[in-house]
Motif scaffolding. Structure first.
Motif, PDB file in Angstrom:
ATOM      1  N   MET A 316      -7.956   4.051   1.355  1.00  0.00           N
ATOM      2  CA  MET A 316      -6.406   4.679   1.510  1.00  0.00           C
ATOM      3  C   MET A 316      -5.502   4.753   0.502  1.00  0.00           C
ATOM      4  O   MET A 316      -4.227   4.965   0.075  1.00  0.00           O
ATOM      5  CB  MET A 316      -5.468   2.993   1.101  1.00  0.00           C
ATOM      6  N   ALA A 320      -2.238   7.586   0.457  1.00  0.00           N
ATOM      7  CA  ALA A 320      -1.522   7.228   0.491  1.00  0.00           C
ATOM      8  C   ALA A 320      -0.704   6.730  -1.152  1.00  0.00           C
ATOM      9  O   ALA A 320       0.323   6.881  -1.137  1.00  0.00           O
ATOM     10  CB  ALA A 320      -1.391   6.060   1.468  1.00  0.00           C
ATOM     11  N   TRP A 327       0.205   1.340   2.113  1.00  0.00           N
ATOM     12  CA  TRP A 327      -1.040   0.769   3.100  1.00  0.00           C
ATOM     13  C   TRP A 327      -1.726  -0.210   2.855  1.00  0.00           C
ATOM     14  O   TRP A 327      -1.104  -1.602   2.436  1.00  0.00           O
ATOM     15  CB  TRP A 327      -2.064   1.873   2.413  1.00  0.00           C
ATOM     16  N   HIS A 503      -2.669   3.077   7.159  1.00  0.00           N
ATOM     17  CA  HIS A 503      -1.355   3.871   6.037  1.00  0.00           C
ATOM     18  C   HIS A 503      -0.015   3.835   6.125  1.00  0.00           C
ATOM     19  O   HIS A 503       0.177   4.483   7.849  1.00  0.00           O
ATOM     20  CB  HIS A 503      -1.958   5.075   5.295  1.00  0.00           C
TER      21      HIS A 503
END
Lengths: 530, 297, 313
Positions: A316, A320, A327, A503
């Motif tokens: 994640m 992100a 996330w 996310h």
């Protein structure tokens, strides 16, 4: 087309491009400029499952039911329904004033033809049809479903927000076979598709449909209505370069960017006149699909060993960024906010990540250094990041990774290949599951166990299929929850795929734009001030 | 990008009096472009060879929790979107750019020479070969590269093949032109008249004439191939991220250009300096080998 | 002259045939399936098979190639697999931005590069010469997209003088049209500036060697203006040559420039079509690019007679 027509076509097109009057100069505040994350290449929401086409569909088409901000199903095109004969007969009555963009009224036979076409391809639609004995138009206003067995989820199917959209179109268009695209875009929604101004790959234009009659009452959010168009014109400008899209927003050249790059959000937040807001609160769940047909992932012990070392946080962050509000890790089979999400079996994802134990498990399972062909898209940023972290993880586990960098178009074909690895086959790949799709089992393709009849990866699991059936037939929420716990445990046992975390993709828009509904990009009630 | 037949750097000898120099040093002082260009290029080559010694980190090791960090004592050029050390990736990236540049230059030279010789020497083959070359030249190399990636997968070899195919026609035309003009030379005509064998004529009279313009052309092709490699990464058809290259570092970091300019900046500087060096070297070689080149366009 | 033109145009036919066969085969054998892309992520194998069948994608190579060739000969370029729109329509919509961009780029490059080249030749051997030439080499040592980002950031975001992206049709007025193309054509023009400046310099250096110029210069007659006119006249042929051979590069360049500045031109259409595997569109575009390439080079050859009366056909 003959040569002369060719020249004529070119001349007419150029002339149109040169001399078409621009409405935008006259009334800037009545025009909303939006940057979607992809082009609406296909305009028929039944022909494709692409999200952008679903979003386009909700501009132009209307649905019988809709969802509100609390994910409760609400009547939309129907005035209401009556259930009779112990749940075996549903009578849906259309509300007054419904009209297609070609001026014709919406009749029950249009609805019947549209639902038939949609249900021929849609997963949830097929479930509905399997339970249906007869679907017919009792009058111009009344649609009747005669069922073989009770199907409490009927409104949920006919108002589903995931692809494919159960859109209502005129009967003459809905008679098109579902394997062919309907290219004439006539819906009964609040916006009209302006075919003349469309530039494939660059621009899609919608105008307010003056004859649309919204439902009465106050706004309930999402697709629940009332669907009011407050701007005269919506332009979707496609920008292939994410940095350019953000730049255009900063310079005030566009009003709304659907999903700016996560890394640019702090910059956009700091700018005057720009707001960043999470609209699609259900997010996207990363998914690592494993091919069950070939070594090494035909061995469940190896699949479980991989599951045991997946660190969702790493994936994640790579997708992100470091801001933990963008996330979530510790995500199971269902979207965390959904009533179907549970902690069942989650310790396999949340426990400490032990690579030594993983290596030992793989050795014990008899891994012989077979190659792992990993398909990584070069032109799809989020999935490429997941593929890179995935390759790193598998390498650290001692698997022999063959990282193949391809364009997304090639992957979409290669993933259907069941051939062995040396003949174009594959071992693992990465996709995203929209949070709405993972909301419940209805459209949750990753957790199916249909084998050859199912999606790429071809996992076989009677338990997963039985659990899904139990969910469809569950009489109440408690029953549905229990079925979903079974599905989650089944996924962790069979490992058809591995969830990589969830996310979020906030939208960014100029402060002049307000009242944007939650959910995927929708334009109902959106206002723009000068 | 075509490595066109570019300007010579010769000077009008009216105003410049050149002192003759001898020895290596004299050669270097007398040919500043070769010296500077060659020197810079030698440094980049050295950097590529010694990459494992110069790098401070494993260029492939991920650290998503350290992504897009500004340059620091630990990460001299900062880190990229997946927390990899940009300095180490840039050092290793030199290998990709040089390999692509040099391979394309060598391959186009060899194939271009072969086809050019045939086209220039065999009248009946000339028409067909040149039409095929025209056809190839008309397909933009970027499109070719994207199609090739689709055909197999993104890799350095594909980039090399795509750029080579696009550049072969240019080299081929150059060689053919030289062969055609050489055939008209009295000494070649004399050799033909006396019954000298074709391969001997090619070896003795034609090849020496083509060598100089080919070397010059090859340097420009080398420079342009490095740029094309970067552009291919930009559109997602370049080397995969598991092979660090200047092109894919820039392509990955480009979206952050406004807030993290260093991700693009460092590889861009290295790429520009290397291309500049190769171009200067090419100019210098042209001076040295082919003083009449400016009149031939 | 006319005979020459006719012969040249006829000679393009085999070139186009080579391109057509090459491109069709490449696409045919490349993996990637438009039906899979159309159907999308959630589709089943059955969905995809149905779409393939309805699009006629499951027919053999020769049948498809034959049908396509026959249609082309009849002036029909076909329709896009994805939108069903006629390709002539798609191209007509996109031709204006690309044509505007390439023409402006060339004009801009010539306006900047020729004076630079003349200046360098005039000051040949001095630091001015070196500076101009290093500047020129730098022009094609930096990738187009880097130049584009720097320009957009500086001129549009920091200074706010020009738009960040987008294209305004010439029908919206000359000034908005021109404004929308300034940054793209500068980014795309850098490479050309480098090429043209160098070619101009070397030609003018040649001119300076001519006896009459030497004499004039020795008398102090030949000043910058006269030299400029002489230089331009003599550099015209090589400059036109550079434009001809650089055409394929220009097309590649527009692909990148149109992406960075979100211009709805042919370059972007091509990349989109390749990534989507919209075969008829790719084939039509490559054919059109090749045809344009051949035409540009014909125009280049004809331009020689214009600039240099010694050349006759």
């Amino acid at each position: 087309m003959h040569r002369r027509n060719f020249l004529k076509g070119v001349a007419a097109g150029s002339a149109a491009a040169l001399f078409s009057p621009r409405l935008s100069l006259a009334a800037e505040s009545r025009v909303l400029k939006f940057v979607p994350s992809a082009d609406v290449t296909v305009v028929d929401p039944v022909w494709t499952t692409a999200y952008v086409t679903r979003n386009h569909g909700y501009m132009v088409f209307d649905t019988l039911y809709g969802y509100d901000d609390n994910f409760q199903i609400r009547p939309q095109m129907v005035a209401g329904h009556e259930i009779g004969k112990d749940g075996l007969e549903w009578r849906l009555t259309l509300r007054d004033g419904l009209k297609f963009h070609d001026g014709e009224p919406v009749l029950a036979r249009d609805v019947v033809a549209s639902i038939r076409r949609w249900a021929d391809r849609d997963v949830f639609g097929k479930d509905l049809m399997a339970a249906t004995d007869e679907l017919s138009a009792a009058s111009d206003k009344v649609v009747v479903f005669r069922l073989k067995r009770p199907f409490a989820l009927l409104p949920a199917a006919l108002g589903k927000m995931t692809s494919r959209m159960p859109c209502i179109m005129p009967e003459r268009l809905a008679m098109t076979p579902p394997s062919e695209q309907v290219t004439e875009v006539i819906g009964s929604g609040p916006f009209r598709f302006v075919a003349d101004e469309r530039v494939q790959g660059a621009l899609t234009v919608y105008e307010k449909f003056e004859d649309y009659v919204p439902r009465e009452g106050s706004a309930v959010g999402r697709t629940g209505g009332p669907k009011v168009a407050n701007v005269d014109r919506v332009e979707w400008h496609v920008m292939p370069d994410a940095a350019t899209a953000s730049g255009a927003l900063q310079a005030g050249e566009v009003d709304w960017v659907e999903s700016p790059l996560p890394d640019l959000l702090p910059l956009l937040r700091s700018q005057d006149g720009i707001e960043v807001k999470l609209l699609d609160t259900s997010g996207t769940i990363g998914s690592m699909r494993l091919n069950h047909l070939h070594p090494p992932f035909d061995n469940p012990a190896i699949r479980r060993a991989v599951l045991s070392v997946i660190d969702q946080k790493n994936f994640m962050q790579a997708v992100a960024g470091e801001d933990p509000s963008m996330w979530r890790a510790g995500v199971g089979v269902f979207t965390p906010e959904s009533p179907m999400a549970s902690d069942a079996g989650m310790e396999v994802l949340n426990g400490p990540r032990d690579f030594e134990a993983g290596k030992a498990a793989i050795a014990e399972a008899g891994y012989n250094g077979e190659p792992v062909v990993l398909l990584a898209p070069s032109d799809y940023a989020a999935l490429r990041a997941e593929a890179e972290v995935g390759a790193d993880t598998l390498n650290r586990l001692g698997l022999n990774v063959d990282y193949q960098s391809l364009d997304w178009g090639t992957i979409q074909q290669r993933r259907r290949s069941r051939e062995p690895l040396d003949k174009g086959g594959w071992s693992c790949l990465y996709t995203g599951i929209n949070g709405l799709e993972a909301w419940d089992p209805s459209s949750h393709q990753n957790s199916r166990g249909l084998g050859d009849a199912g999606q790429y990866g071809w996992p076989v699991s009677d338990e997963l299929e039985a659990a899904r059936k139990a969910w469809l037939e569950a009489p109440d929420l408690a029953g549905q929850k229990a079925a979903c716990e079974r599905i989650q445990l089944g996924v962790f046992d069979v490992v058809p795929y591995i969830p990589l975390g969830l996310h979020y993709a906030p939208a960014a828009f100029r402060s002049t734009v307000s009242n944007i509904p939650y959910g995927f990009a929708q334009f109902y009630g959106v206002t723009k001030s000068a | 990008m075509p490595a066109t037949t570019l300007a010579a750097t010769e000077r009008p000898d009216l105003f410049v009096v050149r002192r003759r120099r001898s020895g290596v040093l004299g050669f270097l002082i007398g040919n500043p472009r070769i010296t500077i260009g060659g020197g810079m290029l030698a440094l980049v080559v050295l950097m590529a060879i010694c990459a494992p010694l110069l790098a401070t980190h494993d260029p492939l090791s991920l650290a998503p929790w350290l992504r897009a960090r500004f340059p620091s004592a630990e990460h001299w050029f900062g880190t990229d979107m997946l927390g990899r050390d940009i300095y180490s990736r840039v050092i290793y990236g030199a290998r990709v750019s040089l390999t692509v540049g040099i391979s394309v230059a060598v391959l186009t030279s060899v194939v271009g020479l072969f086809i050019g010789l045939i086209a220039g020497y065999l009248r009946w083959a000339d028409g067909i070969l040149m039409r095929v070359m025209d056809g190839l030249m008309a397909i933009p190399s970027i499109l070719l590269a994207v199609a090739l990636m689709a055909l197999t997968r993104g890799s350095m070899v594909n980039v090399i093949i795509a750029v080579t195919i696009a550049d072969i026609p240019r080299m081929c035309r150059l060689v053919r032109g030289v062969v055609l003009s050489a055939r008209e030379q009295p000494y070649v005509e004399a050799a033909v008249a006396t019954g000298t064998r074709t391969h001997v004529i090619i070896r003795r009279h034609i090849l020496p004439n083509t060598l100089a313009p080919m070397i010059v052309q090859a340097t420009y092709i080398c420079a342009s191939a490095m740029i094309v490699e970067a552009i291919l990464s930009f559109i997602g058809a370049g080397t995969p991220p598991t092979t660090p290259s200047w092109g894919n570092i820039m392509a990955e970091g480009r979206a952050l250009w406004q807030i993290k300019p260093f991700i693009v900046f460092f590889p861009a500087v290295f790429l520009s300096v290397t291309v500049l060096a190769v171009n200067l070297l090419g100019d210098g070689l042209r001076d040295l080998l082919d003083p009449r080149a400016a009149t031939r366009t | 002259m006319l005979r020459y033109m006719v012969r040249r145009i006829l000679a393009t036919i085999p070139v186009m045939v080579v391109v057509a066969i090459f491109v069709f085969s490449l696409l045919y054998f490349a993996p990637g399936d438009p039906a899979a892309i159309i159907a999308g992520d959630q589709a089943t194998a059955e969905d995809i098979a149905l779409i393939r069948e309805s699009l006629g994608l499951d027919r053999p190579f020769l049948v498809r190639f034959g049908e396509w060739s026959w249609n082309i000969l009849n002036g029909d370029l076909g329709t896009s697999i994805f939108t069903g729109l006629p390709i002539t329509h798609l191209i007509a919509q996109r031709i204006e931005p690309t044509l505007s961009l390439t023409v402006l780029t060339l004009v801009f490059a010539i306006l900047v590069a020729v004076p630079l080249g003349v200046l360098a030749a005039w000051k040949a051997g001095t630091w001015v010469d070196s500076a101009v030439m290093i500047f020129a080499v730098l022009g094609f040592s930096v990738p187009i997209f880097v130049v584009g980002y720097i320009l957009a950031w500086l001129m549009a975001l920091q200074l706010g003088w020009l738009p960040v992206q987008g294209y305004r049709s010439i029908g919206d007025g000359l000034w908005p049209w021109f404004r929308s193309l300034i940054l793209p054509s500068i980014s795309l023009g850098c490479v050309y500036i480098a090429l043209i400046a160098r070619i101009t310099r070397s030609t003018v250096v040649e001119v300076l060697r001519q006896d009459y110029i030497r004499t004039a210069r020795a008398k102090g007659l030949a000043q910058m203006p006269t030299l400029f006119i002489h230089g331009l006249r003599n550099a015209a042929v090589p400059i036109v040559t550079v434009i001809g051979i650089g055409f394929a590069m220009l097309i590649s360049g527009t692909v990148v420039t149109e992406s960075v500045f979100a211009l709805p031109g042919l370059g972007r259409l091509t990349i989109d079509a390749i990534l989507h595997r919209d075969y008829p569109v790719i084939q039509a575009l490559v054919l059109i690019f090749s045809f344009a390439y051949v035409l540009v080079n014909l125009a280049v050859d004809l331009a020689y007679t214009l600039f240099d009366p010694r050349i006759r056909y």
